[in-house]
Design an enzyme around this catalytic site. Structure first.
Site, PDB file in Angstrom:
ATOM      1  N   ASP A 143      72.801  48.518  -7.555  1.00 58.21           N
ATOM      2  CA  ASP A 143      71.887  49.607  -7.193  1.00 58.21           C
ATOM      3  C   ASP A 143      72.534  50.964  -7.493  1.00 58.21           C
ATOM      4  O   ASP A 143      73.756  51.103  -7.450  1.00 58.21           O
ATOM      5  CB  ASP A 143      71.535  49.502  -5.700  1.00 58.21           C
ATOM      6  CG  ASP A 143      70.268  50.269  -5.352  1.00 58.21           C
ATOM      7  OD1 ASP A 143      69.538  50.694  -6.273  1.00 58.21           O
ATOM      8  OD2 ASP A 143      70.004  50.441  -4.144  1.00 58.21           O
ATOM      9  N   GLY A 144      71.685  51.937  -7.799  1.00 58.57           N
ATOM     10  CA  GLY A 144      72.163  53.312  -7.957  1.00 58.57           C
ATOM     11  C   GLY A 144      72.081  53.868  -9.368  1.00 58.57           C
ATOM     12  O   GLY A 144      72.563  54.982  -9.614  1.00 58.57           O
ATOM     13  N   ASN A 145      71.461  53.128 -10.291  1.00 59.22           N
ATOM     14  CA  ASN A 145      71.359  53.623 -11.672  1.00 59.22           C
ATOM     15  C   ASN A 145      70.573  54.934 -11.737  1.00 59.22           C
ATOM     16  O   ASN A 145      70.951  55.868 -12.465  1.00 59.22           O
ATOM     17  CB  ASN A 145      70.652  52.609 -12.568  1.00 59.22           C
ATOM     18  CG  ASN A 145      71.439  51.332 -12.741  1.00 59.22           C
ATOM     19  OD1 ASN A 145      72.599  51.255 -12.363  1.00 59.22           O
ATOM     20  ND2 ASN A 145      70.792  50.324 -13.300  1.00 59.22           N
ATOM     21  N   GLY A 146      69.450  54.974 -11.017  1.00 58.63           N
ATOM     22  CA  GLY A 146      68.588  56.161 -11.045  1.00 58.63           C
ATOM     23  C   GLY A 146      69.315  57.385 -10.512  1.00 58.63           C
ATOM     24  O   GLY A 146      69.273  58.463 -11.121  1.00 58.63           O
ATOM     25  N   ARG A 147      70.000  57.214  -9.387  1.00 63.16           N
ATOM     26  CA  ARG A 147      70.736  58.359  -8.797  1.00 63.16           C
ATOM     27  C   ARG A 147      71.878  58.802  -9.697  1.00 63.16           C
ATOM     28  O   ARG A 147      72.162  59.989  -9.808  1.00 63.16           O
ATOM     29  CB  ARG A 147      71.259  57.981  -7.397  1.00 63.16           C
ATOM     30  CG  ARG A 147      70.207  58.137  -6.317  1.00 63.16           C
ATOM     31  CD  ARG A 147      70.581  57.405  -5.069  1.00 63.16           C
ATOM     32  NE  ARG A 147      70.341  55.973  -5.227  1.00 63.16           N
ATOM     33  CZ  ARG A 147      70.722  55.039  -4.360  1.00 63.16           C
ATOM     34  NH1 ARG A 147      71.401  55.385  -3.287  1.00 63.16           N
ATOM     35  NH2 ARG A 147      70.438  53.772  -4.571  1.00 63.16           N
ATOM     36  N   ARG A 203      66.149  58.516 -15.831  1.00 66.85           N
ATOM     37  CA  ARG A 203      66.604  57.327 -15.103  1.00 66.85           C
ATOM     38  C   ARG A 203      67.066  56.215 -16.053  1.00 66.85           C
ATOM     39  O   ARG A 203      68.024  55.499 -15.771  1.00 66.85           O
ATOM     40  CB  ARG A 203      65.479  56.785 -14.211  1.00 66.85           C
ATOM     41  CG  ARG A 203      65.083  57.684 -13.062  1.00 66.85           C
ATOM     42  CD  ARG A 203      63.926  57.072 -12.269  1.00 66.85           C
ATOM     43  NE  ARG A 203      64.256  55.727 -11.796  1.00 66.85           N
ATOM     44  CZ  ARG A 203      64.913  55.469 -10.673  1.00 66.85           C
ATOM     45  NH1 ARG A 203      65.296  56.445  -9.869  1.00 66.85           N
ATOM     46  NH2 ARG A 203      65.174  54.221 -10.333  1.00 66.85           N
ATOM     47  N   SER A 211      66.869  44.031   0.511  1.00 68.10           N
ATOM     48  CA  SER A 211      65.782  44.188  -0.464  1.00 68.10           C
ATOM     49  C   SER A 211      65.285  42.846  -1.024  1.00 68.10           C
ATOM     50  O   SER A 211      65.150  42.684  -2.234  1.00 68.10           O
ATOM     51  CB  SER A 211      66.225  45.130  -1.600  1.00 68.10           C
ATOM     52  OG  SER A 211      66.592  46.390  -1.077  1.00 68.10           O
ATOM     53  N   GLU A 215      59.449  43.304  -6.647  1.00 69.81           N
ATOM     54  CA  GLU A 215      58.839  44.579  -6.235  1.00 69.81           C
ATOM     55  C   GLU A 215      59.023  45.669  -7.294  1.00 69.81           C
ATOM     56  O   GLU A 215      58.304  46.667  -7.284  1.00 69.81           O
ATOM     57  CB  GLU A 215      59.459  45.048  -4.911  1.00 69.81           C
ATOM     58  CG  GLU A 215      59.109  44.189  -3.702  1.00 69.81           C
ATOM     59  CD  GLU A 215      59.885  42.869  -3.639  1.00 69.81           C
ATOM     60  OE1 GLU A 215      60.944  42.734  -4.291  1.00 69.81           O
ATOM     61  OE2 GLU A 215      59.402  41.947  -2.940  1.00 69.81           O
ATOM     62  N   ASN A 216      59.981  45.496  -8.201  1.00 66.53           N
ATOM     63  CA  ASN A 216      60.280  46.547  -9.190  1.00 66.53           C
ATOM     64  C   ASN A 216      59.141  46.760 -10.213  1.00 66.53           C
ATOM     65  O   ASN A 216      59.112  47.783 -10.892  1.00 66.53           O
ATOM     66  CB  ASN A 216      61.596  46.267  -9.925  1.00 66.53           C
ATOM     67  CG  ASN A 216      62.838  46.509  -9.090  1.00 66.53           C
ATOM     68  OD1 ASN A 216      63.854  45.838  -9.252  1.00 66.53           O
ATOM     69  ND2 ASN A 216      62.794  47.465  -8.165  1.00 66.53           N
ATOM     70  N   TRP A 217      58.177  45.819 -10.288  1.00 72.94           N
ATOM     71  CA  TRP A 217      57.025  46.036 -11.187  1.00 72.94           C
ATOM     72  C   TRP A 217      56.237  47.271 -10.774  1.00 72.94           C
ATOM     73  O   TRP A 217      55.485  47.824 -11.587  1.00 72.94           O
ATOM     74  CB  TRP A 217      56.077  44.837 -11.151  1.00 72.94           C
ATOM     75  CG  TRP A 217      56.657  43.549 -11.653  1.00 72.94           C
ATOM     76  CD1 TRP A 217      56.978  42.457 -10.891  1.00 72.94           C
ATOM     77  CD2 TRP A 217      56.973  43.186 -13.004  1.00 72.94           C
ATOM     78  NE1 TRP A 217      57.480  41.445 -11.688  1.00 72.94           N
ATOM     79  CE2 TRP A 217      57.478  41.864 -12.993  1.00 72.94           C
ATOM     80  CE3 TRP A 217      56.879  43.858 -14.232  1.00 72.94           C
ATOM     81  CZ2 TRP A 217      57.889  41.203 -14.148  1.00 72.94           C
ATOM     82  CZ3 TRP A 217      57.287  43.184 -15.378  1.00 72.94           C
ATOM     83  CH2 TRP A 217      57.782  41.884 -15.338  1.00 72.94           C
TER      84      TRP A 217
END
Ligand code: IPE
Ligand code: IPE
Ligand code: MG
Length: 254
Positions: A17-21, A30, A193, A64-66
């Site tokens: 987790d954390g790619n976007g940030r 992103r 998650s 949920e990522n869709w």
């Protein structure tokens, strides 16, 4: 530093987790974070093998990522295809067997075909195992397993009225894989998650503040060392564990 080889986790699962940030901190889109995240995936697959950890599960795309913006979803699917096209020969060279968990049949044709090819091309390897969680959600997995189990009862392959985790868990996507011993989540979030909720019943959890594109072998080794300092008790008392009483698999998998 290298963790002690005794008491290594057999199976490490990671919520990457954390790619976007990571991208946002640098004023980048992103998807740049996801691109960098793929480089971390390659490095961590190698690092896991170098440490002697036989099973690595990576949460790459959740059910949920869709719901993310369409351009991000299609970029992620494109990256998956690119990763597999580039990496399958490396997996073969290093004798790594690729497994998938999740509803793979719902992925776009491009990455789905690469996955099928990579899984087939590595299926005879036994030393090292890479498990990619794709379109994965624990609740979907449980519902799918319940349907498959019910169908097996109707077909006479399972006994009605038998209530056994050992039997039922053969219908999960993770059938045949050991439970994770160590679960790592990067980026400072402290939630699961919808990831391997049943399989992590007795996993040790380590939450790292490092964003996934910055996660390195040193952080992985630190998480393993943290794991090695923990006392896994499986419902027994600390005194029993110290006296050498081993928890039985039968008790955990009733
Ligand atoms: C993890 O990074 C990658 C996927 C979920 C595919 P994120 O994209 O969730 O990064 P943050 O949480 O927004 O920083
Ligand atoms: C979990 O990360 C899924 C993956 C790492 C693939 P998310 O970023 O989607 O999780 P939430 O939304 O923060 O719980
Ligand atoms: Mg996230």
């Amino acid at each position: 530093m290298q963790p002690a080889s005794a008491n290594l986790p057999q199976h490490v699962a990671i919520i990457m987790d954390g790619n976007g940030r990571w991208a946002k901190q640098r004023g980048l889109p992103r998807i740049e974070g996801h691109r960098r995240g793929v480089e971390t995936v390659r490095a961590i697959i190698d690092a896991t093998r170098a440490l002697g950890i036989r099973y690595l599960t990576l949460y790459a795309f959740s059910a949920e990522n869709w719901q993310r913006p369409a351009d991000e979803v299609s970029a992620l699917m494109g990256l998956l295809e690119y990763f597999l096209r580039r990496e399958t020969k490396v997996l073969i060279k290093n004798h790594v067997r690729l497994h998938t968990i999740g509803r793979i049949d719902e992925l776009p044709a491009g990455p789905r075909k690469e996955l099928q090819h990579a899984v087939a091309a590595t299926r005879h390897f036994t030393d090292w195992n890479l498990v990619l969680a794709l379109n994965y959600g624990s609740r979907t997995e449980l519902a799918d397993a319940a349907c498959a189990y019910a169908a097996a009862v109707v077909a006479g392959r399972e006994k009605p009225g038998e209530s056994s985790w050992t039997t039922f868990s053969r219908y999960l996507y993770t059938a045949g894989l050991p439970d994770p011993d160590l679960l790592i989540r990067t980026s400072g979030e402290t939630r699961l998650s919808n990831f391997l909720l049943m399989q992590c019943a007795y996993a040790e959890m380590v939450f790292s503040p490092v964003l996934w594109p910055d996660f390195t072998k040193a952080e992985l080794a630190a998480a393993v060392e943290e794991y090695q300092r923990r006392e896994r008790r499986y419902g027994l008392t600390a005194e029993q564990i110290k006296a050498g009483t081993a928890p039985t698999a039968a008790a955990i998998n009733r």
